[in-house]
Design a protein around this motif. Sequence first.
Motif, PDB file in Angstrom:
ATOM      1  N   LEU A 104       5.986  -9.930  -5.148  1.00 32.41           N
ATOM      2  CA  LEU A 104       5.376  -8.640  -4.843  1.00 32.41           C
ATOM      3  C   LEU A 104       4.471  -8.720  -3.626  1.00 32.41           C
ATOM      4  O   LEU A 104       3.846  -7.730  -3.254  1.00 32.41           O
ATOM      5  N   SER A 105       4.390  -9.871  -2.997  1.00 33.20           N
ATOM      6  CA  SER A 105       3.432 -10.069  -1.911  1.00 33.20           C
ATOM      7  C   SER A 105       3.650  -9.118  -0.741  1.00 33.20           C
ATOM      8  O   SER A 105       2.730  -8.854   0.028  1.00 33.20           O
ATOM      9  N   ARG A 106       4.862  -8.593  -0.603  1.00 29.18           N
ATOM     10  CA  ARG A 106       5.093  -7.678   0.516  1.00 29.18           C
ATOM     11  C   ARG A 106       4.618  -6.259   0.205  1.00 29.18           C
ATOM     12  O   ARG A 106       4.566  -5.418   1.093  1.00 29.18           O
ATOM     13  N   ARG A 107       4.274  -5.993  -1.044  1.00 28.54           N
ATOM     14  CA  ARG A 107       3.800  -4.663  -1.432  1.00 28.54           C
ATOM     15  C   ARG A 107       2.317  -4.523  -1.115  1.00 28.54           C
ATOM     16  O   ARG A 107       1.545  -5.463  -1.274  1.00 28.54           O
ATOM     17  N   ARG A 108       1.930  -3.358  -0.678  1.00 25.17           N
ATOM     18  CA  ARG A 108       0.516  -3.122  -0.403  1.00 25.17           C
ATOM     19  C   ARG A 108      -0.108  -2.375  -1.581  1.00 25.17           C
ATOM     20  O   ARG A 108      -0.665  -1.292  -1.456  1.00 25.17           O
ATOM     21  N   HIS A 109      -0.019  -2.986  -2.768  1.00 26.97           N
ATOM     22  CA  HIS A 109      -0.611  -2.409  -3.960  1.00 26.97           C
ATOM     23  C   HIS A 109      -2.054  -2.862  -4.082  1.00 26.97           C
ATOM     24  O   HIS A 109      -2.451  -3.891  -3.545  1.00 26.97           O
ATOM     25  N   TRP A 110      -2.839  -2.115  -4.858  1.00 27.56           N
ATOM     26  CA  TRP A 110      -4.234  -2.517  -5.031  1.00 27.56           C
ATOM     27  C   TRP A 110      -4.348  -3.871  -5.700  1.00 27.56           C
ATOM     28  O   TRP A 110      -5.286  -4.620  -5.406  1.00 27.56           O
ATOM     29  N   ASN A 111      -3.415  -4.242  -6.579  1.00 29.65           N
ATOM     30  CA  ASN A 111      -3.459  -5.576  -7.184  1.00 29.65           C
ATOM     31  C   ASN A 111      -3.289  -6.667  -6.128  1.00 29.65           C
ATOM     32  O   ASN A 111      -3.970  -7.693  -6.165  1.00 29.65           O
ATOM     33  N   ASN A 112      -2.371  -6.447  -5.207  1.00 30.87           N
ATOM     34  CA  ASN A 112      -2.188  -7.407  -4.116  1.00 30.87           C
ATOM     35  C   ASN A 112      -3.439  -7.531  -3.269  1.00 30.87           C
ATOM     36  O   ASN A 112      -3.836  -8.628  -2.864  1.00 30.87           O
ATOM     37  N   GLN A 113      -4.058  -6.405  -2.974  1.00 34.70           N
ATOM     38  CA  GLN A 113      -5.255  -6.413  -2.147  1.00 34.70           C
ATOM     39  C   GLN A 113      -6.397  -7.153  -2.839  1.00 34.70           C
ATOM     40  O   GLN A 113      -7.120  -7.928  -2.213  1.00 34.70           O
ATOM     41  N   VAL A 114      -6.569  -6.918  -4.135  1.00 39.66           N
ATOM     42  CA  VAL A 114      -7.623  -7.616  -4.880  1.00 39.66           C
ATOM     43  C   VAL A 114      -7.358  -9.115  -4.885  1.00 39.66           C
ATOM     44  O   VAL A 114      -8.280  -9.929  -4.726  1.00 39.66           O
TER      45      VAL A 114
END
Length: 543
Positions: free
Chosen positions: A18-28
């Motif tokens: 999922l690292s390519r997704r700019r989700h809030w979980n990735n950002q955190v």
Amino acid sequence: MSTSPVQPVHVAAAEQPLSRRRHWNNQVRRHASMTPDRPALRYLGRTVTWKELHQRASALAQTLYLRGVRHGDRVLITMLNRPEYLEALLAITATGAIAVPVNIRMSPAEAVFIATDVGAKAVITDQLMSELAATVATETSGIEFVIGTGGARQGQIDYERVIGDAVGDLPEIDVPDESVAMILYTSGTTGRPKGAMITHANLNAISMAFMDSLSYRRGDVVSVAVPLFHIGGIASVLPQLYFGGTSVIHPLGEFDADRTLETFQNERTTWVFLVPAQWQTLTEAQLERPRELALRILCWGAAPASDALLRSMMTAFPDAETVAVFGQTESTGFACYLDGEHSLSKLGSVGIPTSSVEVKIVDDQMNEVATGEVGEIVFRGPTVMAGYWQRSNASEEVFAGGWLHSGDLGRQDEDGFVYIVDRKKDMIISGGENVYCAEVENAIMDHPAVAEIAVIGRSDERWGEVAVAVAVLEDGMQLGIDDLVNFLRPRLARYKHPKDLVVVDQMPRNASNKIRKNVLRESYGRTGFRPEPHPRVTTGSLL
């Protein structure tokens, strides 16, 4: 409901990271890696770092996953404002499931309706809301377990225990951008609430709009003093989750202006969103006892603000920029904004569309009206919801013609600035003339005796409809219809003047704290109604 312990198991990571997704979980997760010891959250003097936030949310997500929560499942959150609220949001969406925030002011029956409507699988709650959560779980057949923080009730899983007992890693779950992240129920003022489906793409788009339109800066300290179960609260914390700033979470309860200002001062808050009623009390407190504050942006929305209030805000906080936002839950918070540069020259406007949103003013046939003419405000863009949960007819209606219909009447000036005139259904037609309640309310609010006002329509044999003012007065003040009309005479055309004044001790409000005009219409909008004598009314009706 099962509360038996679950043994952790190792699950292999998904092939597509999922690292390519700019989700809030990735950002955190990125903030936890790059700036692990920087404060993510502040709450009653306590600090939660980015590393701690990521670890705790991941541990809770693992518990949800091991108990069978999967992509598309719905999990209710019944909590007051606290760090665990954000942990729950992150944990639920990390599994691919959908978070369903519940308004804590709702009755048990309303909460049960929402849980049943979404087919909730689990509930995450806190001590104060645990009784409501227990009622929902008992009366909703699909709920399998309840996790409680701050002291779990019997039959509920202890939140801190599952955080501490987490072992292993949550599998990497790739959640497409168009997946629904949250379902936010809009209370409205009539009928059953509808669940607005907010996607991860919506959340990403609105966070970028903060940077582009709302004068947000990296390094801002944002105070979250509105409920996190509302889009205003979630939108306030979003840019911090995406860009790594500090959010100051204010506990809920009766709004205390002095305590709020002290928190602003102690935490060096620079950016805050509040509703006009909060700004009113905050402004009065600051003018009475000025504090040295770091406030840079005063953001307001969710309800109309009088011109008098906006001027008072500028006086009380002269070093800060006043920014207005206009939108709704269905637009993930806001679609238009009015920046500080135009706050005086365009006083009364909600501003221009954000760079990613298209706005039009249209008639009933979806034809764009001429500049300055009144029509319904419609918009489209990446912040607009996916639709209403299991309400295909309502979704088709609100998206008629391919645009989201706001239900608000407005006009646009020659510079493209939008002005809200009224809710479409609140317009009064008196003697063939359109009377917009918001305009009348704004004028009446300048009267020093008036604390709250709502204007409704009443059928009239002569005029078709006439305006009726329902008011809550300031302590110790009196007001009569003759005095009110004399006050309005230089401010509004005669046909816009209320023909009756009804003084009440308090306004009826729904779970979102909005005035229930349908209740006022039922009580005071009947043909032939005349106000009862009130000790603080100096005269009666003009009819």
